[in-house]
Design a protein around this motif. Structure first.
Motif, PDB file in Angstrom:
ATOM      1  N   LYS A 138       0.809  -1.214   0.000  1.00  0.00           N
ATOM      2  CA  LYS A 138       0.000   0.000   0.000  1.00  0.00           C
ATOM      3  C   LYS A 138       0.844   1.266   0.000  1.00  0.00           C
ATOM      4  CE  LYS A 138      -3.642   2.456   2.547  1.00  0.00           C
ATOM      5  NZ  LYS A 138      -4.633   2.384   3.643  1.00  0.00           N
ATOM      6  N   TRP A 139       1.877   1.300   0.825  1.00  0.00           N
ATOM      7  CA  TRP A 139       2.619   2.538   1.023  1.00  0.00           C
ATOM      8  C   TRP A 139       3.960   2.569   0.301  1.00  0.00           C
ATOM      9  CZ3 TRP A 139      -0.173   6.386   2.583  1.00  0.00           C
ATOM     10  CH2 TRP A 139      -1.282   6.157   3.392  1.00  0.00           C
ATOM     11  N   GLY A 140       4.466   1.433  -0.132  1.00  0.00           N
ATOM     12  CA  GLY A 140       5.669   1.392  -0.958  1.00  0.00           C
ATOM     13  C   GLY A 140       6.844   2.132  -0.355  1.00  0.00           C
ATOM     14  N   ASN A 141       7.489   2.971  -1.174  1.00  0.00           N
ATOM     15  CA  ASN A 141       8.703   3.664  -0.748  1.00  0.00           C
ATOM     16  C   ASN A 141       8.453   4.704   0.335  1.00  0.00           C
ATOM     17  OD1 ASN A 141      10.383   2.220  -2.439  1.00  0.00           O
ATOM     18  ND2 ASN A 141      10.141   3.655  -4.144  1.00  0.00           N
ATOM     19  N   ARG A 142       7.197   5.087   0.548  1.00  0.00           N
ATOM     20  CA  ARG A 142       6.923   6.055   1.608  1.00  0.00           C
ATOM     21  C   ARG A 142       7.253   5.484   2.982  1.00  0.00           C
ATOM     22  NH1 ARG A 142       1.078   8.057  -0.480  1.00  0.00           N
ATOM     23  NH2 ARG A 142       1.192   5.994  -1.457  1.00  0.00           N
ATOM     24  N   LEU A 143       7.284   4.156   3.086  1.00  0.00           N
ATOM     25  CA  LEU A 143       7.718   3.541   4.339  1.00  0.00           C
ATOM     26  C   LEU A 143       9.215   3.689   4.557  1.00  0.00           C
ATOM     27  CD1 LEU A 143       5.676   0.194   4.443  1.00  0.00           C
ATOM     28  CD2 LEU A 143       5.379   2.194   5.921  1.00  0.00           C
ATOM     29  N   LEU A 144       9.947   3.968   3.495  1.00  0.00           N
ATOM     30  CA  LEU A 144      11.408   4.079   3.604  1.00  0.00           C
ATOM     31  C   LEU A 144      11.867   5.520   3.664  1.00  0.00           C
ATOM     32  CD1 LEU A 144      12.406   1.341   0.993  1.00  0.00           C
ATOM     33  CD2 LEU A 144      12.098   1.091   3.467  1.00  0.00           C
ATOM     34  N   SER A 145      10.922   6.452   3.744  1.00  0.00           N
ATOM     35  CA  SER A 145      11.307   7.871   3.726  1.00  0.00           C
ATOM     36  C   SER A 145      10.538   8.641   4.789  1.00  0.00           C
ATOM     37  CB  SER A 145      11.055   8.477   2.345  1.00  0.00           C
ATOM     38  OG  SER A 145       9.711   8.256   1.925  1.00  0.00           O
ATOM     39  N   ASP A 146      10.689   8.208   6.032  1.00  0.00           N
ATOM     40  CA  ASP A 146      10.091   8.934   7.150  1.00  0.00           C
ATOM     41  C   ASP A 146      10.679  10.338   7.169  1.00  0.00           C
ATOM     42  OD1 ASP A 146       9.462  10.025   9.685  1.00  0.00           O
ATOM     43  OD2 ASP A 146       9.282   8.033  10.557  1.00  0.00           O
ATOM     44  N   PRO A 147       9.860  11.379   7.037  1.00  0.00           N
ATOM     45  CA  PRO A 147      10.411  12.734   6.963  1.00  0.00           C
ATOM     46  C   PRO A 147      11.096  13.178   8.245  1.00  0.00           C
ATOM     47  CG  PRO A 147       8.021  12.789   7.143  1.00  0.00           C
ATOM     48  CD  PRO A 147       8.397  11.361   6.914  1.00  0.00           C
ATOM     49  N   PHE A 148      10.829  12.489   9.345  1.00  0.00           N
ATOM     50  CA  PHE A 148      11.394  12.907  10.626  1.00  0.00           C
ATOM     51  C   PHE A 148      12.517  11.974  11.091  1.00  0.00           C
ATOM     52  CE2 PHE A 148       6.900  14.110  10.335  1.00  0.00           C
ATOM     53  CZ  PHE A 148       7.093  15.485  10.193  1.00  0.00           C
ATOM     54  N   TYR A 149      13.015  11.163  10.155  1.00  0.00           N
ATOM     55  CA  TYR A 149      14.155  10.292  10.442  1.00  0.00           C
ATOM     56  C   TYR A 149      15.117  10.431   9.275  1.00  0.00           C
ATOM     57  CZ  TYR A 149      16.531   6.434  12.788  1.00  0.00           C
ATOM     58  OH  TYR A 149      17.430   5.673  13.482  1.00  0.00           O
ATOM     59  N   ASN A 150      16.252  11.029   9.552  1.00  0.00           N
ATOM     60  CA  ASN A 150      17.189  11.443   8.517  1.00  0.00           C
ATOM     61  C   ASN A 150      17.641  10.267   7.642  1.00  0.00           C
ATOM     62  OD1 ASN A 150      20.011  12.225   7.453  1.00  0.00           O
ATOM     63  ND2 ASN A 150      19.238  14.154   8.288  1.00  0.00           N
ATOM     64  N   PRO A 151      17.729  10.448   6.328  1.00  0.00           N
ATOM     65  CA  PRO A 151      18.129   9.353   5.434  1.00  0.00           C
ATOM     66  C   PRO A 151      19.582   8.922   5.592  1.00  0.00           C
ATOM     67  CG  PRO A 151      17.895  11.396   4.209  1.00  0.00           C
ATOM     68  CD  PRO A 151      17.339  11.655   5.570  1.00  0.00           C
ATOM     69  N   ASN A 152      20.370   9.661   6.369  1.00  0.00           N
ATOM     70  CA  ASN A 152      21.729   9.222   6.676  1.00  0.00           C
ATOM     71  C   ASN A 152      21.760   8.247   7.852  1.00  0.00           C
ATOM     72  OD1 ASN A 152      23.466  10.893   4.811  1.00  0.00           O
ATOM     73  ND2 ASN A 152      22.334  12.537   5.823  1.00  0.00           N
ATOM     74  N   LEU A 153      20.607   7.989   8.457  1.00  0.00           N
ATOM     75  CA  LEU A 153      20.511   7.063   9.579  1.00  0.00           C
ATOM     76  C   LEU A 153      19.916   5.740   9.118  1.00  0.00           C
ATOM     77  CD1 LEU A 153      19.186   9.526  12.305  1.00  0.00           C
ATOM     78  CD2 LEU A 153      21.546   8.777  11.923  1.00  0.00           C
ATOM     79  N   SER A 154      20.414   4.668   9.698  1.00  0.00           N
ATOM     80  CA  SER A 154      20.042   3.324   9.272  1.00  0.00           C
ATOM     81  C   SER A 154      18.637   2.946   9.723  1.00  0.00           C
ATOM     82  CB  SER A 154      21.046   2.315   9.837  1.00  0.00           C
ATOM     83  OG  SER A 154      20.633   0.993   9.566  1.00  0.00           O
ATOM     84  N   LEU A 155      17.955   2.171   8.889  1.00  0.00           N
ATOM     85  CA  LEU A 155      16.655   1.605   9.244  1.00  0.00           C
ATOM     86  C   LEU A 155      16.801   0.198   9.823  1.00  0.00           C
ATOM     87  CD1 LEU A 155      14.477   2.752   6.202  1.00  0.00           C
ATOM     88  CD2 LEU A 155      14.580   3.748   8.498  1.00  0.00           C
ATOM     89  N   ASN A 156      18.020  -0.203  10.089  1.00  0.00           N
ATOM     90  CA  ASN A 156      18.265  -1.529  10.664  1.00  0.00           C
ATOM     91  C   ASN A 156      18.428  -1.485  12.170  1.00  0.00           C
ATOM     92  OD1 ASN A 156      18.277  -2.739   8.088  1.00  0.00           O
ATOM     93  ND2 ASN A 156      20.423  -2.177   7.795  1.00  0.00           N
ATOM     94  N   SER A 157      18.206  -0.324  12.769  1.00  0.00           N
ATOM     95  CA  SER A 157      18.422  -0.177  14.200  1.00  0.00           C
ATOM     96  C   SER A 157      17.388   0.774  14.773  1.00  0.00           C
ATOM     97  CB  SER A 157      19.835   0.360  14.472  1.00  0.00           C
ATOM     98  OG  SER A 157      19.984   0.704  15.833  1.00  0.00           O
ATOM     99  N   ILE A 158      16.944   0.506  16.000  1.00  0.00           N
ATOM    100  CA  ILE A 158      15.973   1.384  16.647  1.00  0.00           C
ATOM    101  C   ILE A 158      16.656   2.561  17.326  1.00  0.00           C
ATOM    102  CG2 ILE A 158      14.237  -0.394  16.985  1.00  0.00           C
ATOM    103  CD1 ILE A 158      15.208  -0.705  19.848  1.00  0.00           C
ATOM    104  N   THR A 159      17.977   2.522  17.456  1.00  0.00           N
ATOM    105  CA  THR A 159      18.726   3.667  17.941  1.00  0.00           C
ATOM    106  C   THR A 159      19.583   4.189  16.797  1.00  0.00           C
ATOM    107  OG1 THR A 159      20.389   2.138  18.810  1.00  0.00           O
ATOM    108  CG2 THR A 159      18.790   3.019  20.363  1.00  0.00           C
ATOM    109  N   PRO A 160      19.838   5.494  16.742  1.00  0.00           N
ATOM    110  CA  PRO A 160      20.506   6.074  15.581  1.00  0.00           C
ATOM    111  C   PRO A 160      21.875   5.458  15.303  1.00  0.00           C
ATOM    112  CG  PRO A 160      19.526   7.795  16.917  1.00  0.00           C
ATOM    113  CD  PRO A 160      19.408   6.524  17.706  1.00  0.00           C
ATOM    114  N   SER A 161      22.051   4.991  14.088  1.00  0.00           N
ATOM    115  CA  SER A 161      23.336   4.521  13.600  1.00  0.00           C
ATOM    116  C   SER A 161      23.425   4.913  12.134  1.00  0.00           C
ATOM    117  CB  SER A 161      23.486   3.002  13.780  1.00  0.00           C
ATOM    118  OG  SER A 161      22.464   2.320  13.073  1.00  0.00           O
ATOM    119  N   LEU A 162      24.612   4.873  11.594  1.00  0.00           N
ATOM    120  CA  LEU A 162      24.846   5.391  10.250  1.00  0.00           C
ATOM    121  C   LEU A 162      24.319   4.443   9.183  1.00  0.00           C
ATOM    122  CD1 LEU A 162      28.466   6.656  10.904  1.00  0.00           C
ATOM    123  CD2 LEU A 162      26.470   8.102  10.488  1.00  0.00           C
TER     124      LEU A 162
END
Length: 716
Positions: A680-704
C-alpha cells in the motif's frame, strides 16, 4: 579523668552559696540560676549519649562499608568480571553486526541490574557494575561517533568526478541565483578567519558574494586580512564598524552589503563544505517559492577532524519550538529577511533563532531540509559564540522570541525550561476543555482492565471524559460482574462479538462516541501523572495537528514508546525502545515534543472528525498489526501533523492481555499485514520525513546508514 565543666560550675556555685548568706530575693534568683544550670547539664549529658550512639553507628557503618568493599573487590577480581572487561575492550574491533549483538546483551544486563536487582544488592556492586554496563550499553548509541570518520570517507567526500559532474549540473540550472554569505567578525584568530574565508573561495558554485562586517575588532590582523582578501577576490565585500555593537548589529551591517537574491549565515570561525552553496542553489531550483533552507551539520575538533554530526529531521515545527535545530547551514530569501526586519538587537545569542521564527511565521512556502552535511562548526576552546559563552542570556532571549512568535499567532504561551537551554511550549488551556471519548478494548483480564479504568476515573485530571469499554466477548464471571458495575457509574460498555480484530472493535466503539476527540487506549495502560491527558489535548489548539501520542514506559521504567520510525524492520519500529526511561536521546530528541511519522495505537488521541474522514482503522486488511501506522500515514497524507510529547507519560504492559505475535497463526497474520503495508505505502515507508536518510533503518537507535538513502542531485 575529665571534669564536666558544667558540673564543675554547679559545684562551685553550691560552695559559694554555703560560704555566703544572701537576702531572700537574691537567694531566690540564685536558686533559679542553679535550676537552669542543672537543666543545661542534663541536656549536655543527653547530647553526649546521642554522640556516643552516633559514633557506635558510624563504627558499624564503616565495618559494613569495609565488608561490602571486600565483596566488591572479590567481584572485580573474579574471572567473570575480567572476562567482561576483556570482551568490552574487544567490541570496537568487531564487525558492526557483532557489535550490535554485544550491545543488546550488555543493554539487557544493564536493565536487569538497574531495574530488576534489589536495591541492597545494587548497593554492593551497583556503581561500578552499572558504570561498565552503561558504557557498554551506550556503545550502540555512539556507533555514529565511532564510525563517523570512515563514513565521511566512504559517503561524504567528493571525488574529482563528483566535482566535474557538479560543475556540469550547475551549467544546466535554469537560474543561478547569487547567494550572499553573511559573516559578522569580531577578534577572530587569523588562521581561523582565513580558513572560514578560504572555504568560501573553494566553493564549487561560483555565484556568491561574501559580506563581512567587522564589529570594531582591536586585533590589527583583522583589517589587514580582510582587505587582502577583498583585493584578491571582488566577490568579498567588507564593512568596518566604528564601534562594537555585538552580533545582531554586526550581522545587520553585513546584511546591508548583500545584493544576492538569497543570504546564507556563516559564523566567523566555521567552515562550509565545498559543495554547500551548490546544494543550496540546487534546492532553490526545486523549491523556487521557498524562503527558508537548512542543512545537516557536524563539528570540527581542535585537530580539524569532523565529528558529532547532527542529522536533522525534515521541517518539524514542534521540535523547532523546543530547540533551534535548523541552526547551520541556514539560507533565506533576502526579501523575506528584509520583510522580517533583519536581526533584532536585544536577542544576541539567539538572534538567528529569532530571525528564523519571524521569517517562518510570515512565509507561505515550505521550509526545505537539505539532508547533507554542509556546515562544519568549530567546538574547541576559543571558538565560542555568544550563545555558548553567555548561555543563560541566550536562552532567555530564545524564550522571549518564542513568546513573541506565538503572540503574533494570537496565542499566549508559557515557555518552560528543559535541561537548561531547551524549551517546552505550553499552550493555554482550552475553554472549555473538549470532550474526550476514551475507547478501551478488552477481553477478560480484569486485573489489567480494572487498573486502566481506575486510572481514567481517579488518576486522570480531565473535566469531560467519556469512557467506552469495547468488550470482545469476555466470559469470566468476575469480568462480567465488573462490566455491569461500571455501567452504573456512567461508563459505556459496547459488545463487540467475533474474533479479535482491533481495528473493527475500535471503529464500532468510535461510531458510538460523542467526544470531539477520540483516545484509542489499550486496556494495559496505567497512569503515572494525572495531567497527561490535558498535556495531549492542548496541542489540538493548532488546527494542523491531527494526532498526539504520549511517552510510554514499560513497568520496569524502560522506554516503550517515543514515537514510531517508518521503515524500521520493514514497516515501522519504535525508536529507542528499551532505552532507560530518562534517556535524553541524540540531540535531546527524547526530551522534547516533536512531529513524528507515526505514534502507537496503544494510546493515540485523534480528532473524531478526522478519524471518520480517513475511514477509521482498516478492519479488512489490518486486523491487529500496523493499523495504527496506517491510520497515521493516512492522517499525514490528509495534511495533518502528528505530535509525540514526552510531557505526557504513562505505563504500558505491552500486549499483556492479548500476547505477542510470535508464532503459528499469529505470525502468519503478522506477515500478511506487513506485506499489505509494503504494497500500500511502498517507498513512503522508507522515507520517514522525521528520520534522517543518513541514519540506518536496521536499528531502533541512531546509527549510520551504509549507504545513505539519498539521491545525489549531480548524479541524476
Amino acid at each position: 579523668m575529665t571534669t564536666d565543666p558544667v558540673l564543675a560550675t554547679t559545684c562551685a556555685m553550691n560552695e559559694a552559696g554555703d560560704l555566703h548568706a544572701e537576702p531572700a530575693d537574691v537567694q531566690h534568683r540564685s536558686n533559679d540560676d542553679r535550676g537552669k544550670v542543672r537543666n543545661e547539664a542534663n541536656a549536655y549529658a543527653n547530647d553526649q549519649k546521642k554522640i556516643e550512639n552516633l559514633q557506635r553507628d558510624l563504627t558499624e557503618a564503616e565495618a559494613t562499608i569495609a565488608r561490602l568493599q571486600e565483596e566488591l573487590d572479590a567481584v572485580t577480581r573474579s574471572p567473570a568480571w575480567r572476562t567482561a572487561h576483556l570482551l568490552l575492550s574487544l567490541t570496537d574491533r568487531l564487525p558492526p553486526n557483532v557489535q550490535r549483538v554485544s550491545f543488546r546483551i550488555a543493554q539487557s544486563t544493564f536493565r536487569m541490574v538497574r531495574y530488576g536487582v534489589p536495591r541492597q544488592l545494587r548497593a554492593i556492586a551497583g556503581p561500578r557494575l552499572l558504570a561498565v554496563l552503561r558504557r557498554a550499553a551506550s556503545r550502540h548509541v555512539n556507533q555514529i561517533a565511532q564510525h563517523y570518520s570512515q563514513w565521511v570517507e566512504d559517503f561524504d567526500t567528493l571525488s574529482t568526478v563528483d566535482r566535474e559532474e557538479i560543475v556540469a549540473h550547475i551549467a544546466g540550472f535554469q537560474t543561478t541565483p547569487l547567494i550572499s554569505v553573511i559573516v559578522p567578525v569580531y577578534e577572530t584568530p587569523e588562521p581561523i578567519l582565513r580558513a572560514t574565508i578560504d572555504s568560501l573561495i573553494a566553493q564549487i558554485y561560483p555565484h556568491w558574494e561574501l559580506c563581512i562586517a567587522d564589529d570594531a575588532s582591536k586585533a590589527p590582523h583583522i583589517r589587514k586580512v580582510l582587505e587582502a582578501y577583498s583585493r584578491q577576490d571582488s566577490r568579498i565585500k567588507c564593512a568596518y564598524r566604528p564601534t562594537n555593537g555585538h552580533i545582531s548589529a554586526a550581522s545587520n551591517s553585513a546584511l546591508a552589503l548583500a545584493t544576492g537574491a538569497y543570504v546564507a549565515l556563516l559564523d566567523h570561525d566555521d567552515v562550509l563544505s565545498e559543495h554547500a552553496l551548490y546544494m543550496i542553489a540546487e534546492a532553490i531550483q526545486r523549491h523556487p517559492n521557498a524562503d527558508v533552507f537548512y542543512s545537516d551539520e557536524d563539528k570540527l575538533d581542535a585537530n580539524g577532524k569532523r565529528c558529532d554530526p547532527h542529522f536533522k529531521p525534515d521541517w518539524s515545527p514542534e521540535l523547532f519550538h523546543g530547540q533551534n535545530y535548523l541552526n547551520h547551514l541556514t539560507a533565506y530569501k533576502l526579501s523575506a529577511v528584509e520583510q522580517a526586519g533583519g536581526f533584532r538587537e536585544g536577542f544576541e545569542g539567539s538572534q538567528d533563532y529569532d530571525l528564523a521564527l519571524r521569517v517562518i511565521s510570515a512565509t507561505q512556502g515550505p521550509v526545505v531540509h537539505i539532508p547533507y552535511v554542509l556546515y562544519h562548526w568549530r567546538i574547541f576552546e576559543g571558538a565560542g559564540t555568544m550563545s555558548s559563552t553567555n548561555l543563560r542570556k541566550a536562552t532567555a532571549a530564545a524564550r522571549q522570541a518564542l513568546i513573541e512568535y506565538f503572540s503574533g499567532l494570537g496565542t499566549a504561551v508559557t515557555v518552560k525550561d528543559v535541561m537548561g537551554s531547551f524549551h517546552r511550549v505550553v499552550r493555554p488551556d482550552p475553554q472549555p476543555w473538549p470532550r474526550v471519548s476514551v475507547i478501551v478494548p478488552t477481553r477478560d483480564y480484569l486485573d489489567v482492565l480494572r487498573v486502566a479504568i481506575d486510572g481514567l476515573e481517579n488518576h486522570t485530571d480531565y473535566p469531560d471524559l467519556e469512557i467506552i469499554i469495547a468488550d470482545n466477548e469476555s466470559i469470566q464471571p468476575e469480568t462480567l460482574t465488573y462490566l455491569s458495575a461500571v455501567q452504573a457509574r456512567g461508563i459505556r460498555v459496547v459488545a463487540c462479538r467475533g474474533a479479535f480484530n482491533y481495528s473493527d472493535i475500535n471503529n464500532k466503539a468510535a461510531a458510538l462516541s460523542t467526544g470531539e476527540l477520540v483516545l484509542l487506549m489499550n486496556n494495559d495502560i496505567s497512569m503515572i501523572d494525572a495531567g497527561w491527558l490535558k498535556e495531549m489535548v492542548r496541542y489540538f489548539s493548532d488546527p494542523e495537528v491531527g494526532i498526539v501520542g504520549p511517552k510510554l514506559l514499560y513497568p520496569d521504567g524502560t522506554l516503550q514508546h517515543a514515537g514510531v520510525v517508518l521503515g524500521i524492520g520493514g514497516v515501522a519500529g519504535h525508536r529507542y525502545a528499551r532505552a532507560a526511561g530518562d534517556e535524553n536521546g541524540t540531540f535531546c530528541r527524547l526530551a522534547l515534543a516533536q512531529d513524528v511519522g507515526a505514534v502507537t495505537g496503544a494510546c493515540l488521541l485523534i480528532r473524531r472528525a478526522l478519524f471518520d474522514k480517513v475511514g477509521g482503522l482498516d478492519a479488512d486488511n489490518l486486523a491487529v498489526a500496523f493499523n495504527d501506522i496506517d491510520l497515521c500515514m493516512q492522517v499525514r497524507a490528509a495534511g495533518y501533523r502528528i505530535i509525540w510529547t514526552p510531557f505526557a507519560v504513562l505505563a504500558h504492559h505491552e500486549s499483556k492481555s492479548r500476547g505477542l505475535d510470535v508464532g503459528g497463526e499469529k505470525q502468519e497474520r503478522f506477515r500478511l499485514e506487513s506485506q499489505f503495508m509494503r504494497r500500500k505505502w511502498g517507498n513512503r515507508l522508507l522515507s520517514d520525513p522525521f528520520y534522517n536518510p543518513n541514519l540506518s533503518l536496521n536499528s531502533i537507535t541512531p546509527s549510520l546508514a551504509r549507504p545513505p538513502r539519498l539521491r545525489k542531485p549531480w548524479k541524476a
